[in-house]
Design a protein around this motif. Structure first.
Motif, PDB file in Angstrom:
ATOM      1  N   UNK A  51      87.220   9.954 120.577  1.00  0.00           N
ATOM      2  CA  UNK A  51      86.919  10.899 119.505  1.00  0.00           C
ATOM      3  C   UNK A  51      85.408  11.154 119.378  1.00  0.00           C
ATOM      4  N   UNK A  52      85.060  12.059 118.488  1.00  0.00           N
ATOM      5  CA  UNK A  52      83.669  12.415 118.244  1.00  0.00           C
ATOM      6  C   UNK A  52      83.341  12.104 116.788  1.00  0.00           C
ATOM      7  N   UNK A  53      82.271  11.350 116.573  1.00  0.00           N
ATOM      8  CA  UNK A  53      81.849  10.948 115.232  1.00  0.00           C
ATOM      9  C   UNK A  53      80.721  11.870 114.784  1.00  0.00           C
ATOM     10  N   UNK A  54      80.923  12.535 113.653  1.00  0.00           N
ATOM     11  CA  UNK A  54      79.910  13.449 113.105  1.00  0.00           C
ATOM     12  C   UNK A  54      79.743  13.147 111.619  1.00  0.00           C
ATOM     13  N   UNK A  91      86.485  12.935 114.688  1.00  0.00           N
ATOM     14  CA  UNK A  91      87.225  14.131 115.081  1.00  0.00           C
ATOM     15  C   UNK A  91      87.918  13.926 116.429  1.00  0.00           C
ATOM     16  N   UNK A  92      89.132  14.413 116.499  1.00  0.00           N
ATOM     17  CA  UNK A  92      89.958  14.317 117.708  1.00  0.00           C
ATOM     18  C   UNK A  92      90.159  15.722 118.262  1.00  0.00           C
ATOM     19  N   UNK A  93      89.457  16.024 119.343  1.00  0.00           N
ATOM     20  CA  UNK A  93      89.537  17.362 119.923  1.00  0.00           C
ATOM     21  C   UNK A  93      90.800  17.576 120.751  1.00  0.00           C
ATOM     22  N   UNK A  94      91.646  16.555 120.822  1.00  0.00           N
ATOM     23  CA  UNK A  94      92.928  16.672 121.527  1.00  0.00           C
ATOM     24  C   UNK A  94      94.099  16.424 120.572  1.00  0.00           C
ATOM     25  N   UNK A  95      93.894  16.758 119.308  1.00  0.00           N
ATOM     26  CA  UNK A  95      94.841  16.381 118.257  1.00  0.00           C
ATOM     27  C   UNK A  95      96.181  17.094 118.348  1.00  0.00           C
ATOM     28  N   UNK A 107      94.817  19.800 123.291  1.00  0.00           N
ATOM     29  CA  UNK A 107      94.824  18.959 124.487  1.00  0.00           C
ATOM     30  C   UNK A 107      94.858  19.811 125.748  1.00  0.00           C
ATOM     31  N   UNK A 108      95.700  20.824 125.745  1.00  0.00           N
ATOM     32  CA  UNK A 108      95.828  21.712 126.893  1.00  0.00           C
ATOM     33  C   UNK A 108      94.508  22.433 127.163  1.00  0.00           C
ATOM     34  N   UNK A 109      93.848  22.922 126.097  1.00  0.00           N
ATOM     35  CA  UNK A 109      92.566  23.622 126.269  1.00  0.00           C
ATOM     36  C   UNK A 109      91.474  22.669 126.734  1.00  0.00           C
ATOM     37  N   UNK A 110      91.472  21.439 126.235  1.00  0.00           N
ATOM     38  CA  UNK A 110      90.414  20.497 126.580  1.00  0.00           C
ATOM     39  C   UNK A 110      90.461  20.073 128.045  1.00  0.00           C
ATOM     40  N   UNK A 161      93.035  19.886 109.570  1.00  0.00           N
ATOM     41  CA  UNK A 161      93.142  18.497 109.123  1.00  0.00           C
ATOM     42  C   UNK A 161      93.732  17.583 110.192  1.00  0.00           C
ATOM     43  N   UNK A 162      94.525  18.138 111.110  1.00  0.00           N
ATOM     44  CA  UNK A 162      95.105  17.299 112.163  1.00  0.00           C
ATOM     45  C   UNK A 162      94.058  16.768 113.125  1.00  0.00           C
ATOM     46  N   UNK A 163      92.923  17.454 113.203  1.00  0.00           N
ATOM     47  CA  UNK A 163      91.844  17.016 114.089  1.00  0.00           C
ATOM     48  C   UNK A 163      90.989  15.920 113.468  1.00  0.00           C
ATOM     49  N   UNK A 164      91.216  15.635 112.190  1.00  0.00           N
ATOM     50  CA  UNK A 164      90.467  14.574 111.515  1.00  0.00           C
ATOM     51  C   UNK A 164      91.198  13.251 111.735  1.00  0.00           C
TER      52      UNK A 164
END
Length: 446
Positions: free
Chosen positions: A73-76, A394-398, A403-406, A426-429
């Motif tokens: 994930x990415x921490x911001x 943040x989960x960019x593959x949520x 996931x397909x785009x990533x 909210x699903x990406x959090x």
């Protein structure tokens, strides 16, 4: 989600970390942020004690100090929302009206329920839950006209350790009798709330005349008097959202040069003043906002949903007389609590205006940019040493689509941020932290 746990123990958070150091000068400005591919936050007493490469910091932690790892994930920094209405959680998604009709048909009906302290308490619990579920750790919020709405809001925020800015709406005309106060009572109630809550822990008060249509000259002057008496509080209201609204304001204040002048004459402009919308401003008004260092808040989902118009970001921020800008959801006229979705709609508004909003600029706006607008850059909005450890994972593959785009993404900053703000919600959090304590976990959320 409940009372904050003890925050004195040092803890580590390890993963990919992104935090801004200044406003980006367009896409590709790598100097505007710090990105640690394998970084660590060391947190003590609710604040960032250290940040840097994990290889350098993990060994500095006290023996037995817990370390939480987020490998993918990415921490911001936690998101900051600079315009939202706490009593409108059950107004969101109300069909088929523009601003003035929308207020009458939906908002004023719902806000009358906030005379009940129990309703205020239940509403505050839901509202704070929803913000944290969406990664928002600070918000500038409108209460209802009832002081108990603000008491309930701040009490719930205090339990969670969040930094919130809020105020009791002042409105003494053009609203149902059950929602009106007077110039005198609005001053007295607001002053009492300031004395009770402003700078109590992380809570901050915001003098809140709803807008010129619902306040007489006398009440606006009372708001200005509060700002002079308490110069470190904030002020929020609405400005130039809708063409019918503007015409109505000018009919109520025939001596004013323009809508902005109505507020200017009573001393409501200034560096701690937030004006929601600011869509249809003349050059003279933009100049006055710039000179006073007031903040214009861009609320894209609301402006689109209620049909108010398209915010002109480039002109508002023009380097010849730049107006300070915030970004807000404006729930319940806005259609999402998610700052990610708000950024997505901001991007689309810019496209319609022939402009562009790079993802790093959007993420700067909803973190450090909004913190700077609040004059809180040393406290929130970034992950620098000494700042409160409010952050979102943040989960960019949520989702399957994300996931397909990533699978095709090569740039793990700008392209990934654009996926998050375009497809995320909210699903990406994955998780939200306040003062280093996890206050939302997607995996354990009902």
């Amino acid at each position: 989600m409940g009372v904050m746990a003890d925050v004195e123990q040092s803890v580590g958070i390890r993963g990919r970390i992104l935090s801004f150091v200044r406003a980006p000068n367009g896409a590709g400005d790598e100097g505007s942020y710090v990105y640690l591919r394998d970084g660590m936050l060391v947190i003590r007493d609710g604040r960032v004690e250290a940040i840097g490469p994990a290889s350098e910091l993990e060994g500095t932690l006290p023996s037995g100090a817990p370390v939480t790892r987020y490998e993918h994930e990415l921490i911001v920094p936690g998101f900051i929302d600079t315009h939202i209405h706490f009593p409108q959680t059950q107004v969101i998604a109300s069909y088929g009206a523009q601003l003035l009709d929308w207020l009458t048909r939906y908002t004023f009906v719902e806000e009358q329920k906030y005379s009940d302290p129990g309703h205020c308490s239940r509403g505050a619990t839901f509202f704070l839950d929803e913000l944290l579920r969406n990664g928002t750790t600070t918000a500038v919020a409108y209460g209802s006209v009832h002081p108990q709405s603000v008491d309930a809001f701040f009490a719930e925020s205090e339990k969670r350790g969040t930094c919130m800015v809020a105020g009791k709406v002042m409105m003494n005309r053009n609203a149902p009798p059950a929602l009106t106060d007077t110039a005198e009572t609005s001053y007295a109630d607001s002053k009492a709330l300031i004395e009770r809550w402003h700078k109590r822990g992380r809570q901050r008060y915001c003098v809140t005349p709803r807008f010129a249509i619902t306040s007489t000259q006398e009440q606006l002057e009372a708001a200005g008097a509060l700002l002079r008496e308490f110069p470190d509080v904030y002020m929020q209201t609405h400005l130039s959202e809708n063409l019918d609204e503007i015409a109505y304001v000018l009919s109520l204040f025939p001596d004013a040069k323009n809508y902005t002048d109505v507020y200017d004459k009573v001393g409501l402009l200034g560096p701690r003043s937030f004006f929601g919308h600011c869509i249809h401003l003349a050059e003279e008004e933009l100049q006055r906002l710039a000179d006073s260092r007031s903040v214009a808040v861009f609320c894209p989902t609301s402006n689109l949903f209620i049909g108010s118009g398209l915010f002109d970001l480039a002109n508002t921020a023009d380097a010849k007389r730049p107006v300070r800008i915030g970004l807000g959801t404006d729930v319940g006229g806005g259609t999402s609590y998610s700052m990610l979705q708000t950024a997505a709609e901001a991007y689309k508004v810019m496209q319609l205006k022939g402009q562009n909003l790079p993802p790093i600029s959007a993420f700067y706006m909803m973190t450090r940019g909004n913190a700077e607008a609040l004059s809180m850059g040393a406290e929130i909005g970034s992950l620098e040493i000494g700042c409160f450890a409010d952050f979102v994972v943040l989960d960019s593959k949520a989702t399957p689509a994300m996931l397909h785009r990533m699978e095709t993404i090569e740039d793990l900053i700008e392209e990934e941020l654009f996926v998050l703000m375009t497809l995320g919600d909210d699903r990406a959090v994955r998780a939200t932290y306040v003062q280093g304590q996890k206050v939302h976990d997607r995996q354990n959320s009902s």
